[in-house]
Design an enzyme around this catalytic site. Structure first.
Site, PDB file in Angstrom:
ATOM      1  CB  CYS A  86      -1.068  -0.566   1.421  1.00 18.25           C
ATOM      2  SG  CYS A  86      -2.284   1.272   1.149  1.00 18.25           S
ATOM      3  CG  HIS A 194      -3.141  -3.623   2.923  1.00 20.30           C
ATOM      4  ND1 HIS A 194      -2.030  -3.113   4.428  1.00 20.30           N
ATOM      5  CD2 HIS A 194      -4.584  -2.840   2.655  1.00 20.30           C
ATOM      6  CE1 HIS A 194      -3.139  -1.517   3.797  1.00 20.30           C
ATOM      7  NE2 HIS A 194      -3.357  -1.583   3.066  1.00 20.30           N
ATOM      8  CD  GLU A 196      -0.693  -5.338   5.640  1.00 17.01           C
ATOM      9  OE1 GLU A 196      -0.464  -6.240   4.997  1.00 17.01           O
ATOM     10  OE2 GLU A 196      -1.087  -4.797   6.074  1.00 17.01           O
TER      11      GLU A 196
END
Lengths: 217, 88
Positions: A86, A194, A196
């Site tokens: 990002c 993302h 994560e």
């Protein structure tokens, strides 16, 4: 063996990354303040999402001059693995480690939702275990994720199979549905989604684990 | 050392969509201002710079514009430069 997570003023996914990499994958991490130049003992570097330096001027435009990134440039030259997520992707393009730029979403909305993505190149170390055209789901959360580049750069990315991830349904107007690209050498990956946030089934999926696992090969 | 007044105008390149500009253009219609056929939003950066002469000032500001104030991948910039008498 340790993974460095860069912390810029305004980063806000740094702790999520630590949680995902340490808590879900069991790999050690270390926070790197943006003013450090010391990357000793680190095997991979992650640039997290957020709003480095308040996104002043342009996303990533000021972060790109952080002292730690001079060391990251050397790290990349030596073949080190670098992942930009990002805002981290935006910084990598401003830094010139990846081509193109990320611009305001076509419909101006900040989009925060799970997104279907197609793995369109398994050439790089990040996706070599994936079958081409495999569909994965990762969350996106950005207002400026519309990938832009000139026609020559796009052709280069296509010809060299550097477009790692494409949106199955384009949410932001990105050229050629691009969600993530790798460097020519393949050791640098930048992506808007993302990983994560997709490392635990309780949070809606585990498709991000493999991308983070690739940090240590 | 002479002081110079400068303005750098940064705009998205014509090939790059400007959704914020499009939204503003649509608001212009709602205001009742008709006939706006193009609206592109950019940035204006005002600077003062001390330099030995105008050529040096220009060189330094061109570097600044190209490497920091604008991203040439998506943006064009123009530089306006003139001597200024005060530093205020």
């Amino acid at each position: 063996m340790s993974i460095g997570i860069i912390v810029f003023p305004g980063s806000n996914c740094d702790r999520d990354l630590k949680w995902a990499i340490e808590g879900c994958l069991g790999l050690p991490t270390k926070f790197l303040w943006h003013e450090t130049r010391d990357l000793s003992g680190l095997d991979a570097i992650v640039l997290p999402g957020g709003f480095s330096y308040g996104d002043y001027l342009r996303c990533g435009a000021i972060a790109r001059f952080a002292p730690v990134l001079e060391s990251v440039l050397e790290f990349v030259k030596r073949g080190g693995r670098v992942l930009g997520i990002c805002n981290g992707f935006q910084v990598l393009t401003e830094l010139g480690l990846l081509p193109g730029a990320l611009t305001r979403n076509k419909d101006l909305h900040f989009i925060c939702e799970p997104t279907s993505l197609k793995v369109t190149s398994s050439k790089s170390i990040w996706f070599e275990s994936y079958q081409k055209h495999k569909i994965i789901t990762l969350p996106i959360a950005h207002g400026e994720g519309r990938f832009q580049c000139d026609e020559d750069t796009l052709k280069y990315l296509q010809d060299e199979e550097l477009i790692a991830l494409r949106y199955a349904k384009n949410p932001n107007g990105s050229i050629d549905n691009i969600a993530g690209i790798t460097s020519a050498d393949g050791n640098v990956l930048g992506l808007m989604p993302h990983p994560e946030r997709a490392c635990d089934p309780l949070l809606g999926g585990e498709d991000g684990r493999f991308i983070l696992q690739a940090l240590l090969g | 050392m002479p002081n110079y007044q400068a303005r750098v105008l940064v705009n998205l390149r014509p090939s790059v969509l400007d959704p914020a500009g499009e939204a503003a253009r649509s608001a212009a219609n709602r205001l009742g201002v008709t006939g706006i056929t193009k609206l592109r939003i950019g940035k204006s950066v005002e600077l003062q710079i001390e330099a030995a002469d105008e050529i040096e000032a220009r060189q330094r500001l061109e570097l600044l514009s190209d490497r920091l104030l604008a991203n040439p991948v998506i943006e064009d910039w123009t530089l306006e430069l003139e001597p200024c008498s005060s530093t205020s």
